[in-house]
Enzyme design. Structure first.
Site, PDB file in Angstrom:
ATOM      1  N   ASN A 188       0.828  -1.211   0.000  1.00 37.32           N
ATOM      2  CA  ASN A 188       0.000   0.000   0.000  1.00 37.32           C
ATOM      3  C   ASN A 188       0.859   1.257   0.000  1.00 37.32           C
ATOM      4  O   ASN A 188       1.769   1.398   0.803  1.00 37.32           O
ATOM      5  CB  ASN A 188      -0.924  -0.003   1.226  1.00 37.32           C
ATOM      6  CG  ASN A 188      -1.729   1.280   1.335  1.00 37.32           C
ATOM      7  OD1 ASN A 188      -1.567   2.044   2.281  1.00 37.32           O
ATOM      8  ND2 ASN A 188      -2.585   1.532   0.361  1.00 37.32           N
ATOM      9  N   SER A 190       0.327   5.270   0.434  1.00 37.27           N
ATOM     10  CA  SER A 190      -0.717   6.204   0.852  1.00 37.27           C
ATOM     11  C   SER A 190      -0.139   7.380   1.624  1.00 37.27           C
ATOM     12  O   SER A 190       1.024   7.369   2.046  1.00 37.27           O
ATOM     13  CB  SER A 190      -1.766   5.483   1.698  1.00 37.27           C
ATOM     14  OG  SER A 190      -1.173   4.865   2.820  1.00 37.27           O
ATOM     15  N   ILE A 191      -0.990   8.405   1.776  1.00 41.27           N
ATOM     16  CA  ILE A 191      -0.594   9.634   2.463  1.00 41.27           C
ATOM     17  C   ILE A 191      -1.293   9.717   3.814  1.00 41.27           C
ATOM     18  O   ILE A 191      -2.496   9.484   3.914  1.00 41.27           O
ATOM     19  CB  ILE A 191      -0.964  10.877   1.625  1.00 41.27           C
ATOM     20  CG1 ILE A 191      -0.212  10.878   0.291  1.00 41.27           C
ATOM     21  CG2 ILE A 191      -0.645  12.162   2.392  1.00 41.27           C
ATOM     22  CD1 ILE A 191      -0.589  12.029  -0.620  1.00 41.27           C
ATOM     23  N   ARG A 193      -0.594  12.227   7.598  1.00 36.51           N
ATOM     24  CA  ARG A 193       0.290  13.250   8.161  1.00 36.51           C
ATOM     25  C   ARG A 193       1.200  12.677   9.247  1.00 36.51           C
ATOM     26  O   ARG A 193       0.890  11.648   9.855  1.00 36.51           O
ATOM     27  CB  ARG A 193      -0.529  14.418   8.694  1.00 36.51           C
ATOM     28  CG  ARG A 193      -1.260  14.127   9.983  1.00 36.51           C
ATOM     29  CD  ARG A 193      -2.267  15.219  10.319  1.00 36.51           C
ATOM     30  NE  ARG A 193      -2.694  15.144  11.702  1.00 36.51           N
ATOM     31  CZ  ARG A 193      -3.802  15.717  12.173  1.00 36.51           C
ATOM     32  NH1 ARG A 193      -4.600  16.380  11.369  1.00 36.51           N
ATOM     33  NH2 ARG A 193      -4.098  15.618  13.466  1.00 36.51           N
ATOM     34  N   GLN A 210      -8.252   4.360   6.943  1.00 35.63           N
ATOM     35  CA  GLN A 210      -7.000   4.488   6.205  1.00 35.63           C
ATOM     36  C   GLN A 210      -6.409   3.105   5.950  1.00 35.63           C
ATOM     37  O   GLN A 210      -6.410   2.236   6.827  1.00 35.63           O
ATOM     38  CB  GLN A 210      -5.979   5.305   7.009  1.00 35.63           C
ATOM     39  CG  GLN A 210      -6.232   6.790   7.083  1.00 35.63           C
ATOM     40  CD  GLN A 210      -5.159   7.476   7.929  1.00 35.63           C
ATOM     41  OE1 GLN A 210      -4.554   6.871   8.802  1.00 35.63           O
ATOM     42  NE2 GLN A 210      -4.923   8.734   7.663  1.00 35.63           N
ATOM     43  N   GLU A 254      -1.169   0.223  -5.425  1.00 35.99           N
ATOM     44  CA  GLU A 254      -1.121   1.459  -6.203  1.00 35.99           C
ATOM     45  C   GLU A 254      -0.010   1.454  -7.249  1.00 35.99           C
ATOM     46  O   GLU A 254      -0.153   2.050  -8.325  1.00 35.99           O
ATOM     47  CB  GLU A 254      -0.927   2.663  -5.267  1.00 35.99           C
ATOM     48  CG  GLU A 254      -2.125   3.055  -4.461  1.00 35.99           C
ATOM     49  CD  GLU A 254      -2.324   2.234  -3.204  1.00 35.99           C
ATOM     50  OE1 GLU A 254      -3.293   2.487  -2.476  1.00 35.99           O
ATOM     51  OE2 GLU A 254      -1.515   1.303  -2.948  1.00 35.99           O
ATOM     52  N   GLU A 303      -5.735  21.514   9.147  1.00 35.60           N
ATOM     53  CA  GLU A 303      -6.125  20.566   8.110  1.00 35.60           C
ATOM     54  C   GLU A 303      -6.922  21.227   6.986  1.00 35.60           C
ATOM     55  O   GLU A 303      -7.075  22.438   6.927  1.00 35.60           O
ATOM     56  CB  GLU A 303      -6.932  19.412   8.743  1.00 35.60           C
ATOM     57  CG  GLU A 303      -6.058  18.241   9.176  1.00 35.60           C
ATOM     58  CD  GLU A 303      -5.520  17.437   8.000  1.00 35.60           C
ATOM     59  OE1 GLU A 303      -5.830  17.760   6.835  1.00 35.60           O
ATOM     60  OE2 GLU A 303      -4.780  16.468   8.251  1.00 35.60           O
TER      61      GLU A 303
END
EC number: 4.1.1.102
Length: 523
Positions: A188, A190-191, A193, A210, A254, A303
């Site tokens: 995976n 992914s983003i 923070r 997530q 991805e 955010e």
């Protein structure tokens, strides 16, 4: 030109781009060169302070839609760590090329409309996945420099402090985490923070749904929730950072989808301390282990909704860093979220729209387009409905709205969205002025809104985090029907009272004589 023909032309453009020297979707340095070529980059050589100054400059760039800033002289820079690129996914002033930076993430032309970007991403789902290929160290710029162990000190490199009120310095705002399941069946990208906790630790936001959390739970199931291998990569291929923002289905890797988008395989290389493969052209790669059991305050952070609630933190698990690889003269891309429009809107909102449109297609719904207007701070999802197809369903506003809510609010795709807005096919949902007109004139508050009390709330939505709803994380979501009840059965004959509402003869006459009336030439 039909959308299918246009998308085919876009894929042909990608093929032509792949035969040329610059590949901004494949290589981060090419992305920067492309911005330079477009006149969409400002190199700032004056020393700038990572404490608030870089954040303030970047916010001004977003709000005025100015060229992206490349900070070449960051206070505290050492050992090639690091220059900073701000606003990599911000918008431009020129309406014809306003989404150019997002388009370049995919090797697409500057003038690609956001609607065509969405369709391009959806079309790529039908292409054969192209897995990455492994290269040698001499072919991998990321291997130019390496520090490990006691040499690592995140407190001494220029990690930016972005907003007044933030809980700390956020090193991770535009990087990409890579985690694998223990059996290596799913990789995976992914983003999420990440805030500096100590000299070699980051505190992260790792929450359901997530995919980082989903993968991490697989390690916890085998008793290794405190030693989960990870890498955190910065300055990755722009197509990778874009796709890592997409809410694509669980279990899909991805990296293979990115190859399909670009029409070629990504070069990757093994990390220094684990078996994870990272993009070989990355600018900076941190690696180590994630510990779900070592919790400490993470946040607050400004955010996508435009607020920093001081003192409002979450317990976040710890990423321990044991190795840092980086390129010569490395560059750290950052996102500085806040009031629209920045990457949290241009990427997340747009990519959620793409996945939502895919769900609409799979469920044979009469939905033409889907978009999250940037002005909604990624809390609205607007759906343009084909009224002829809607009428053929012989349904009611209540029945149709409930069906939409049940389908979308129970998926990861609409997890961050709290209102789905249905509008007719006369509305251009990519024009917020038209959306807000439809919203304010075509629904009766309360009567035309359908509530979903048992679906998951998004904890970062300000009206959730600052209310009692934070205890249950349920509800607070609506489908708002902005289609007149009569339109579910038949067309309504009305004229819009704007310039477009006049017939072509009058419009052409006015436009032809515009300057002779004494006005400046229209663009």
């Amino acid at each position: 030109m039909s959308s299918k023909v246009f998308v085919r032309e876009l894929h042909n453009t990608v093929k032509r781009t792949n035969s040329q020297q610059l590949k901004p979707g494949l290589r981060f340095r090419d992305f920067i060169s492309q911005l330079q070529k477009d006149g969409d980059l400002i190199e700032i050589n004056k020393e700038v302070d990572p404490h608030l100054e870089i954040g303030a400059i970047t916010r001004k760039v977003y709000e005025e839609r100015l060229p992206a800033p490349l900070f070449n002289n960051v206070k505290g820079q050492q050992k090639n760590l690091f220059r900073i690129l701000g606003a990599p996914g911000g918008l431009r002033q020129n309406k014809a090329t306003d989404h150019a930076r997002i388009a370049h993430h995919l090797n697409l032309p500057s003038n690609t409309h956001v609607k065509d970007i969405i369709n391009f991403l959806l079309d790529a789902k039908n292409k054969t996945p192209i897995p990455p290929h492994q290269v040698t160290k001499d072919q991998a710029p990321i291997k130019e420099n390496l520090i490990q162990g006691d040499e690592i000190d995140l407190t001494k490199i220029p990690v930016p402090f972005l907003h007044h009120g933030d809980g700390g310095k956020y090193i991770q705002t535009y990087g990409m985490f890579i985690l694998e399941t223990p059996d290596k069946s799913w990789t995976n990208w992914s983003i999420a923070r990440g805030m500096v906790k100590s000299k070699n630790e980051i505190s992260g936001l790792v929450i359901n749904p997530q995919h980082i959390r989903v993968v991490a739970e697989e390690w916890a199931k085998i008793g290794k929730g405190d030693q989960i291998p990870f890498t955190l990569c910065f300055g990755v291929p722009p197509a990778a950072i874009l796709v890592s923002s997409m809410p694509i289905p669980e279990g899909i890797s991805e990296q293979d989808y990115i190859g399909a988008i670009l029409g070629e395989s990504l070069p990757v290389i093994k990390a220094e301390t684990n078996d994870i493969l990272v993009p070989a052209t990355s600018e900076i790669v941190l690696e180590g282990t994630l510990n779900l059991n070592d919790l400490s305050p993470e946040g607050p952070f400004g955010e996508m909704h435009g607020y920093v609630f001081k003192g409002h933190s979450h317990p976040g698990p710890t990423y321990k860093i044991n190795s840092i690889s980086y390129r010569n003269n490395s560059i750290m891309p950052i996102s500085n979220p806040g009031l629209a429009t920045d990457e949290t809107h241009t990427l997340i909102g747009t990519l959620v729209a793409a996945e939502a449109k895919q769900i609409a297609i799979e469920n044979d719904l009469p939905i033409i387009d889907v978009f999250s207007p940037y002005e909604s701070q990624a809390l609205w999802l607007v759906m343009k409905i084909d009224l002829k197809k809607l009428q053929s369903l012989n349904t009611t506003p209540e029945e149709f709205s409930n069906k939409i809510g049940e389908i979308f609010f129970n998926t990861k795709v609409a997890f961050i969205m709290h209102e789905i807005i249905l509008v007719g096919d006369d509305i251009d949902i990519f024009d917020f002025k038209q959306v807000i007109w439809a919203y304010t004139t075509r629904h009766t508050p309360g009567d035309d809104q359908y509530y979903f009390p048992n679906v998951k709330s998004f904890a970062l939505a300000p009206f959730v985090s600052q209310s009692e709803r934070i205890k249950t994380l349920k509800g607070g979501k609506f489908v708002t029907n902005c289609i007149f009840p009569k339109q579910y059965k038949q067309d309504i004959d009305f004229t819009t009272c704007n310039f477009d509402g006049y017939d072509e003869e009058i419009k052409n006459k006015v436009l032809t004589n515009w300057e002779s009336y004494g006005y400046e030439k229209l663009e």
